[in-house]
Enzyme design. Structure first.
Site, PDB file in Angstrom:
ATOM      1  N   PHE A 151       0.864  -1.202   0.000  1.00  0.00           N
ATOM      2  CA  PHE A 151       0.000   0.000   0.000  1.00  0.00           C
ATOM      3  C   PHE A 151       0.895   1.245   0.000  1.00  0.00           C
ATOM      4  O   PHE A 151       0.807   2.104   0.878  1.00  0.00           O
ATOM      5  CB  PHE A 151      -0.950   0.020   1.211  1.00  0.00           C
ATOM      6  N   CYS A 178      -5.581   2.506  10.108  1.00  0.00           N
ATOM      7  CA  CYS A 178      -6.095   3.883  10.262  1.00  0.00           C
ATOM      8  C   CYS A 178      -7.619   3.846  10.360  1.00  0.00           C
ATOM      9  O   CYS A 178      -8.293   4.832  10.109  1.00  0.00           O
ATOM     10  CB  CYS A 178      -5.632   4.762   9.109  1.00  0.00           C
TER      11      CYS A 178
HETATM   12  N1  SAH Z   1       2.008   4.487   3.104  1.00  0.00           N
HETATM   13  C1  SAH Z   1       1.505   5.535   2.236  1.00  0.00           C
HETATM   14  C2  SAH Z   1       0.013   5.724   2.378  1.00  0.00           C
HETATM   15  C3  SAH Z   1      -0.835   4.500   2.071  1.00  0.00           C
HETATM   16  S1  SAH Z   1      -2.509   4.852   1.795  1.00  0.00           S
HETATM   17  C4  SAH Z   1       2.298   6.819   2.470  1.00  0.00           C
HETATM   18  O1  SAH Z   1       3.082   6.887   3.443  1.00  0.00           O
HETATM   19  O2  SAH Z   1       2.161   7.748   1.692  1.00  0.00           O
HETATM   20  C5  SAH Z   1      -3.189   3.381   1.238  1.00  0.00           C
HETATM   21  C6  SAH Z   1      -2.876   3.013  -0.189  1.00  0.00           C
HETATM   22  O3  SAH Z   1      -3.404   1.723  -0.438  1.00  0.00           O
HETATM   23  C7  SAH Z   1      -3.457   3.895  -1.289  1.00  0.00           C
HETATM   24  O4  SAH Z   1      -2.417   4.386  -2.086  1.00  0.00           O
HETATM   25  C8  SAH Z   1      -4.370   2.957  -2.136  1.00  0.00           C
HETATM   26  O5  SAH Z   1      -4.270   3.209  -3.531  1.00  0.00           O
HETATM   27  C9  SAH Z   1      -3.808   1.611  -1.815  1.00  0.00           C
HETATM   28  N2  SAH Z   1      -4.689   0.445  -1.886  1.00  0.00           N
HETATM   29  C10 SAH Z   1      -5.962   0.311  -1.435  1.00  0.00           C
HETATM   30  N3  SAH Z   1      -6.393  -0.972  -1.560  1.00  0.00           N
HETATM   31  C11 SAH Z   1      -5.369  -1.677  -2.097  1.00  0.00           C
HETATM   32  C12 SAH Z   1      -5.166  -3.053  -2.427  1.00  0.00           C
HETATM   33  N4  SAH Z   1      -6.124  -3.961  -2.217  1.00  0.00           N
HETATM   34  N5  SAH Z   1      -3.984  -3.421  -2.958  1.00  0.00           N
HETATM   35  C13 SAH Z   1      -3.003  -2.500  -3.159  1.00  0.00           C
HETATM   36  N6  SAH Z   1      -3.123  -1.202  -2.832  1.00  0.00           N
HETATM   37  C14 SAH Z   1      -4.286  -0.788  -2.309  1.00  0.00           C
END
Ligand code: SAH
Length: 394
Positions: A226, A338
């Site tokens: 993510f 979160c």
């Molecule tokens: N760690 C990051 C923030 C993560 S936010 C930072 O520090 O900037 C969560 C992210 O998960 C988002 O970018 C979203 O696009 C992604 N996401 C949501 N569901 C997902 C999934 N099933 N597989 C992969 N990515 C996913």
């Protein structure tokens, strides 16, 4: 006479403890026909004054408290609230390390429904409730005056607005902000897309945890799940990780991540971007017996409220279990939730269950929270939304 809400008998307790929310079920009657966002007096069932609050006729949270005193809620009142929020950030311990931080954190700064993030000389404002919407133009003018910043972009497009009966709204609110800009974080640079990016453009709440991951990353093979625009990945690569693999389902986020890698002059060959579903990719890694020294799990909110907790718990358990299986001996899992509906205690229980089922012996070596620019008012425990655990496996 001011419009008012009168509570049912015995329903004043949470207000007396200064919790700011008044739920629809606690209200006996509404008088004076208040409009959406208008200020109402709150009385207990015996007619005693309790608070002044913003009325939100469509939401289950029917009113949010502005003040527990019998004082005017007007531009001057909001000026004092904003001024306090801004002064609280002066001299913050993060200021030497970043030009971007949260200036106003809604309920926790006494301004329900208002989020203001500062990105260099641009403010991004997000209005989440009917009450904050009612005062939007005045809030924008006050912010320009008090923060000494000319540019405001509005990102009032979060889903929760629908619960308040508000339409999404985004665009320039004041001045001439760019849609994309570059911010600084612990000596690293990041592109932020304030017009299209998630939230107000960047996950400012993870700043300190990104820095910590950087400090732990040296000579390790990392997997960042993510990853969004590569926050944790770039900190890790810049601090000497051996390799970093980053997964996200959003192609746009990954594109910005690749730009960020270049922006910081980091060698592209030790880094791999994967556009995919983390639930699936982790299984692929398990089946191909790929392993890592450090794994980061920073998923989106699986449970925005307590109603989705069970499904969320299954999601957290699944990814944490798989991650534990992919760690080499002595490896580190940095895992977050979160979700407002999952508290720190429950999250720790879920992660413990995942370790047990993965058959690994693990310890917590550090607990993590959102940064101090996202404070948690003690009368508003819902403010503690982001929790993380750094776990080490045997
Ligand atoms: N760690 C990051 C923030 C993560 S936010 C930072 O520090 O900037 C969560 C992210 O998960 C988002 O970018 C979203 O696009 C992604 N996401 C949501 N569901 C997902 C999934 N099933 N597989 C992969 N990515 C996913």
């Amino acid at each position: 006479m001011m419009p008012s809400l009168t509570l049912k008998p015995q329903r004043q307790k949470s207000l007396l403890r200064r919790h700011p929310w008044i739920f629809s079920g606690a209200i006996a009657h509404v008088d004076g026909n208040p409009k959406s966002g208008e200020t109402v007096d709150i009385f207990d069932s015996k007619g005693n004054f309790l608070a002044k609050a913003a009325y939100s006729p469509q939401s289950n949270i029917r009113a949010r408290t502005w003040t527990w005193l019998d004082e005017a809620v007007d531009a001057d009142f909001l000026r004092r609230k904003l001024d306090t929020a801004i002064i609280r950030r002066d001299g913050s311990e993060t200021h030497p390390y970043t030009d971007s931080y949260r200036l106003v954190h809604a309920e926790s700064d006494g301004i329900p429904g208002l989020i203001v993030d500062r990105y260099g000389d641009v403010l991004v404002m997000q209005i989440l409730t009917a009450g904050a919407e009612y005062w939007k133009e005045i809030l924008a003018d006050l912010l320009i005056e008090l923060a000494g910043i000319k540019n405001i972009y509005e990102r009032s497009d979060a889903d929760v607005r629908t619960l308040e009966g508000l339409e999404p709204h985004s665009g320039v609110l004041r001045g001439n902000p760019p849609e994309k800009l570059i911010i600084q974080e612990y000596g690293l640079k990041f592109n932020v897309d304030i017009a299209q990016g998630h939230k107000t453009g960047f996950y400012l709440d993870q700043r300190e945890s990104r820095h910590l991951v950087g400090q732990l990353a040296k000579d390790r093979d990392l997997l960042n799940c993510f990853c969004y625009t590569g926050g944790f990945s770039i900190h890790a690569v810049a601090r000497g990780a051996k390799s970093v693999t980053s997964i996200d389902s959003s192609g746009n986020a990954l594109m910005l991540g690749a730009e960020n890698m270049q922006l910081n002059d980091q060698p592209a060959q030790i880094h791999e971007w994967i556009e995919g579903d983390v639930f699936k990719e982790l299984r692929t890694f398990r089946d191909s017996r790929r392993d890592f020294d450090m794994i980061i799990l920073d998923p989106p909110k699986f449970a925005p409220t307590k109603f989705q907790v069970e499904k969320a718990a299954r999601g957290y358990k699944d990814i944490n279990l798989l991650a534990f299986k992919l760690l080499r001996p002595g490896g580190i899992l940095v895992t977050f939730s979160c979700s407002g509906g999952v508290d720190a205690y429950l999250f720790q229980k879920i992660v413990a269950g995942a370790a047990l089922d993965a058959g690994v012996d693990a310890q917590i070596v550090k607990e993590l929270r959102q940064g101090s620019d996202h404070p948690i008012a003690l009368n508003f425990p819902e403010g503690a939304y982001l929790k993380g655990l750094v776990c080490r496996v045997a």
